[in-house]
Structures are given as structure tokens and as C-alpha cells.
Design an enzyme around this catalytic site. Structure first.
Site, PDB file in Angstrom:
ATOM      1  N   ASP A  66       0.847  -1.203   0.000  1.00  0.00           N
ATOM      2  CA  ASP A  66       0.000   0.000   0.000  1.00  0.00           C
ATOM      3  C   ASP A  66       0.878   1.248   0.000  1.00  0.00           C
ATOM      4  O   ASP A  66       1.913   1.278   0.668  1.00  0.00           O
ATOM      5  CB  ASP A  66      -0.872   0.037   1.280  1.00  0.00           C
ATOM      6  CG  ASP A  66      -1.933  -1.061   1.251  1.00  0.00           C
ATOM      7  OD1 ASP A  66      -2.170  -1.610   0.143  1.00  0.00           O
ATOM      8  OD2 ASP A  66      -2.479  -1.389   2.314  1.00  0.00           O
ATOM      9  N   GLU A  95       1.201  -2.546  10.571  1.00  0.00           N
ATOM     10  CA  GLU A  95       1.013  -2.653   9.124  1.00  0.00           C
ATOM     11  C   GLU A  95       2.157  -1.949   8.403  1.00  0.00           C
ATOM     12  O   GLU A  95       2.522  -2.314   7.293  1.00  0.00           O
ATOM     13  CB  GLU A  95      -0.318  -2.015   8.704  1.00  0.00           C
ATOM     14  CG  GLU A  95      -0.555  -2.128   7.200  1.00  0.00           C
ATOM     15  CD  GLU A  95      -1.796  -1.385   6.737  1.00  0.00           C
ATOM     16  OE1 GLU A  95      -1.931  -0.201   7.038  1.00  0.00           O
ATOM     17  OE2 GLU A  95      -2.632  -2.034   6.087  1.00  0.00           O
ATOM     18  N   GLU A  96       2.734  -0.934   9.056  1.00  0.00           N
ATOM     19  CA  GLU A  96       3.785  -0.128   8.409  1.00  0.00           C
ATOM     20  C   GLU A  96       5.183  -0.690   8.602  1.00  0.00           C
ATOM     21  O   GLU A  96       6.160  -0.103   8.150  1.00  0.00           O
ATOM     22  CB  GLU A  96       3.744   1.318   8.938  1.00  0.00           C
ATOM     23  CG  GLU A  96       2.416   2.022   8.773  1.00  0.00           C
ATOM     24  CD  GLU A  96       1.874   1.971   7.342  1.00  0.00           C
ATOM     25  OE1 GLU A  96       0.653   2.023   7.174  1.00  0.00           O
ATOM     26  OE2 GLU A  96       2.686   1.842   6.399  1.00  0.00           O
ATOM     27  N   LEU A 120      -3.035   3.815  10.974  1.00  0.00           N
ATOM     28  CA  LEU A 120      -4.014   4.737  10.387  1.00  0.00           C
ATOM     29  C   LEU A 120      -4.738   4.027   9.248  1.00  0.00           C
ATOM     30  O   LEU A 120      -4.342   4.089   8.090  1.00  0.00           O
ATOM     31  CB  LEU A 120      -3.331   6.018   9.900  1.00  0.00           C
ATOM     32  CG  LEU A 120      -4.218   7.255  10.024  1.00  0.00           C
ATOM     33  CD1 LEU A 120      -4.639   7.512  11.477  1.00  0.00           C
ATOM     34  CD2 LEU A 120      -3.509   8.486   9.505  1.00  0.00           C
ATOM     35  N   ASP A 121      -5.812   3.347   9.636  1.00  0.00           N
ATOM     36  CA  ASP A 121      -6.569   2.556   8.659  1.00  0.00           C
ATOM     37  C   ASP A 121      -7.431   3.499   7.808  1.00  0.00           C
ATOM     38  O   ASP A 121      -8.037   4.432   8.318  1.00  0.00           O
ATOM     39  CB  ASP A 121      -7.477   1.583   9.427  1.00  0.00           C
ATOM     40  CG  ASP A 121      -8.385   0.827   8.500  1.00  0.00           C
ATOM     41  OD1 ASP A 121      -7.881  -0.016   7.752  1.00  0.00           O
ATOM     42  OD2 ASP A 121      -9.592   1.128   8.492  1.00  0.00           O
ATOM     43  N   GLU A 277      -6.156  -6.245  11.698  1.00  0.00           N
ATOM     44  CA  GLU A 277      -7.426  -5.620  11.272  1.00  0.00           C
ATOM     45  C   GLU A 277      -8.600  -6.558  11.573  1.00  0.00           C
ATOM     46  O   GLU A 277      -9.455  -6.245  12.405  1.00  0.00           O
ATOM     47  CB  GLU A 277      -7.377  -5.279   9.770  1.00  0.00           C
ATOM     48  CG  GLU A 277      -6.466  -4.094   9.438  1.00  0.00           C
ATOM     49  CD  GLU A 277      -6.350  -3.816   7.942  1.00  0.00           C
ATOM     50  OE1 GLU A 277      -6.278  -4.776   7.146  1.00  0.00           O
ATOM     51  OE2 GLU A 277      -6.325  -2.635   7.560  1.00  0.00           O
TER      52      GLU A 277
HETATM   53  P1  P6P Z   1     -11.118  -0.967  -1.142  1.00  0.00           P
HETATM   54  C1  P6P Z   1      -8.410   0.903   3.708  1.00  0.00           C
HETATM   55  O1  P6P Z   1      -7.381   0.902   2.715  1.00  0.00           O
HETATM   56  C2  P6P Z   1      -8.789  -0.546   3.971  1.00  0.00           C
HETATM   57  O2  P6P Z   1      -7.688  -1.245   4.473  1.00  0.00           O
HETATM   58  C3  P6P Z   1      -9.989  -0.615   4.907  1.00  0.00           C
HETATM   59  O3  P6P Z   1      -9.996   0.386   5.858  1.00  0.00           O
HETATM   60  C4  P6P Z   1     -11.163  -0.494   3.965  1.00  0.00           C
HETATM   61  O4  P6P Z   1     -12.328  -1.118   4.450  1.00  0.00           O
HETATM   62  C5  P6P Z   1     -10.643  -1.197   2.707  1.00  0.00           C
HETATM   63  O5  P6P Z   1      -9.213  -1.143   2.753  1.00  0.00           O
HETATM   64  C6  P6P Z   1     -11.086  -0.489   1.444  1.00  0.00           C
HETATM   65  O6  P6P Z   1     -10.583  -1.239   0.351  1.00  0.00           O
HETATM   66  O7  P6P Z   1     -10.457  -2.024  -1.971  1.00  0.00           O
HETATM   67  O8  P6P Z   1     -12.624  -1.118  -1.099  1.00  0.00           O
HETATM   68  O9  P6P Z   1     -10.690   0.459  -1.462  1.00  0.00           O
END
Ligand code: P6P
Length: 338
Positions: A66, A95-96, A120-121, A277
Site C-alpha cells: 500500500d 502494518e507499516e 491509520l486505517d 485488522e
Molecule cells: P477498497 C483501507 O485501505 C482498507 O484497508 C480498509 O480500511 C477499507 O475497508 C478497505 O481497505 C477499502 O478497500 O479495496 O474497497 O478500497
């Protein structure tokens, strides 16, 4: 003052709840308080990100490919800093970070806990002022306390979780956590700089009027998931999808509903990471009376992780809706096998 309405801060609540915790010894209390401090620091930056040069991408990718936002890096650093100072944490996974990091002992203290987090999700939403969140999971270490932490400390099934929570940086900043005795929410009062009890003993509705999935991937889902999504549509359920798991789950905790992230061609194992997550979110939702399974219909918390950043599919939310999805997929699969 009516005692029922007086302010109860996060610190006070944790200390009061500690006496109910079977392993009450103060360490977990200190750890949760330090996470609360980190959340306040991250909140301050999230709220002014547009004013300082902290928006945008950091020009690097994280362990799972990411694009890393500057605020991701900031949040990651602040959480590590606060957890290092706590003296209660002996290891961190994020995650980082490609790998977990051992935390040196503070004085002679033998820290008991490891903490895993997504700092930071939903951070791709930062630049467009959409809610983001922090997700954390706390386990008791299982390796020999005389040495450094090992990978096995971080690859425990969700059923071993000691505590889990999230912080939603939205219209207000809310910290929601559980230690296995129910779920409580605390809203940050900026005027006193304290998280104050605002949502006591959260219970998820048995069902809701929304389903939550990235409809844009519909044609890339397996046929049984497409048919289940059609079924949600037939039930006249509304579609709500913020693209930030913490925000979507927070809405579902209060309004009911089901969040789905099935496998796609791009993410054959699903996109969301199991250990920092899916597991913490599943623990919270189950503690609020909900359910969390993967798209192979297995309980999320029962899955034994084999890799730190492994991904999982997930269907999580109101118990009746998760049960319905499970029954629908089993029926559809059986029909197609016969
Ligand atoms: P998509 C944010 O990047 C994340 O990890 C979650 O918070 C979120 O639900 C999902 O990915 C969104 O992914 O593929 O729908 O953009």
C-alpha cells in the site's frame, strides 16, 4: 450532580474495570492508557493535517504494497513511542513495519504484552477529509519472558486476544475497546483533553438496514457472494461503504448491518490483514453480540495466523445478518454441488 451523568474518563474506567480483569496487575491498564495518549497525539495531527505539510503520500510503499501516507508514518511513530515508554509492551507489529520489533525492557520490568496495530486505517481518505482510524490488538506474550519476543507471540489466534480496540477520527474522536467483558466507547473532549465514557456496554443490533461492500468489485466476487449481494438488494437494504473499515464498523456497531470484504481476482485471499485488522474488529464485534466469519464461513477468531501480514476475507456485523449470509452461501454452494 447525578452520579449517573458525571464524567468518567478512560483512565478512571480502565482502573475501575481492572479489578474485574482476571489478570489484574496494572500492566494492561498502563498499556491501554498509553494507547489513549497516542490516540490523542494522532488526533491532533489528523485534525490539522490540511494545515501542515503532512498530507499526501510519503513516497514509499508498506509491507503489503500500500502507498504510505505521511500521516501513516506519523501515527506509526507516535504509537511506537508511547508503547516504548509504557514499559508494559515487549514487542510491536504494525502494518507499516515489514517485521515485528522487540521493545527493550524499561528498568527491570518484564513486560507481558505484545501490541499489533494498523496505525491509520483508511489513510487514503485523509486528503479528502474522510474519517480514518487506528486499530489495535493486545496479546499476552507466549515466548520465554527471559528472551526477546518471537514471531509466535504475534501469530496467535484471535481467541487469545487480551484486549482490542479502535479509534475513529471522525466528526468526533471516539476510542472503542474491549478486554473481553463487553465493549465501551469514549469520546475525546478536547476542552479537557480526556477520552470520556460516552457509549457504555455497546450492543450491536441483531440486524440493520445496510450492507457494506465495495460494489465496484461485484463482477470480481465469487458467484455465491454476488448472489448474496443481489439478495441484500432484494431485501431493499441500503448500501453504505466509506472505504475506511473503522468507520464502516463503527456505524454497523450502532445501526446494525453487515460488512463484507470477499476475495477478488486482485485479492485472492481478501485484502484486510488478519492479525491487526480482522482479529481486533472481530473480537470487538463479537463482544458487542455480533459475528465475524471469513468467506469460507470459518469464525475469524479461530483462524491460526501463519504470517504476520497475511490477509483474510471477512463478513462481520449483526448476528442475524451474518447467520443469514452463511446459510445463503451454504445453500447456494450445496445447490451448485448437487
Ligand atoms: P477498497 C483501507 O485501505 C482498507 O484497508 C480498509 O480500511 C477499507 O475497508 C478497505 O481497505 C477499502 O478497500 O479495496 O474497497 O478500497
Amino acid at each position: 450532580m447525578n452520579i449517573a451523568n458525571r464524567i468518567v474518563t478512560l483512565d478512571e474506567f480502565i482502573i475501575r474495570k481492572e479489578s474485574e480483569f482476571p489478570f489484574a496487575s496494572g500492566e494492561l491498564t498502563g498499556l491501554l492508557r498509553d494507547i489513549g495518549v497516542a490516540a490523542k497525539i494522532v488526533n491532533r495531527e489528523v485534525n490539522k493535517a490540511g494545515l501542515v505539510n503532512i498530507l499526501g503520500v510519503a513516497g514509499v510503499e508498506n509491507s503489503t504494497g500500500d502507498t504510505v501516507q505521511k500521516l501513516d508514518m506519523f501515527a506509526n511513530e507516535k504509537l511506537i513511542e508511547c508503547l516504548k515508554n509504557s514499559g508494559e509492551c515487549c514487542g510491536i507489529a504494525s502494518e507499516e513495519l515489514e517485521d515485528f520489533i522487540p521493545i527493550p525492557a524499561v528498568a527491570t520490568k518484564e513486560a507481558k504484552y505484545v501490541v499489533l496495530f494498523d496505525p491509520l486505517d483508511g489513510s487514503s481518505n485523509i486528503d479528502v477529509n474522510v474519517s480514518v482510524g487506528t486499530i489495535f490488538a493486545i496479546y499476552r506474550r507466549v515466548s520465554d519472558s527471559k528472551g526477546d519476543v518471537t514471531l509466535e507471540d504475534f501469530l496467535q489466534a484471535g481467541t487469545e486476544l487480551v484486549a482490542a480496540g479502535y479509534v475513529s477520527y471522525g466528526t468526533s474522536t471516539i476510542l472503542v475497546y474491549t478486554t473481553g467483558s463487553g465493549v465501551n466507547g469514549f469520546t475525546l473532549d478536547p476542552s479537557i483533553g480526556e477520552f470520556c465514557l460516552s457509549h457504555r456496554d455497546i450492543k450491536i443490533p441483531a440486524r440493520g438496514n445496510y450492507y457494506c461492500v465495495n460494489q465496484g468489485y461485484y463482477l470480481k466476487f465469487d458467484i455465491e457472494m454476488r448472489r448474496y449481494i443481489d439478495y441484500c438488494s432484494d431485501l431493499n437494504l441500503g448500501l453504505r461503504y466509506i472505504g475506511s473499515m473503522v468507520s464502516d464498523i463503527h456505524r454497523i456497531l450502532f445501526q446494525g448491518g453487515i460488512f463484507l470484504y470477499p476475495n477478488t481476482r486482485k485479492y485472492p485471499q481478501g485484502k484486510l490483514r488478519l492479525v491487526y485488522e480482522c482479529n481486533p474488529i472481530a473480537f470487538i464485534v463479537e463482544q458487542a453480540g455480533g459475528k465475524a466469519i471469513d468467506c469460507q464461513l470459518r469464525r475469524i477468531l479461530d483462524q491460526k495466523p501463519t504470517q504476520l501480514h497475511q490477509k483474510s476475507t471477512i463478513a462481520v456485523g449483526s448476528p442475524d445478518m451474518v447467520d443469514e449470509m452463511k446459510a445463503f452461501v451454504e445453500r447456494y454452494a450445496a445447490h451448485n454441488l448437487s
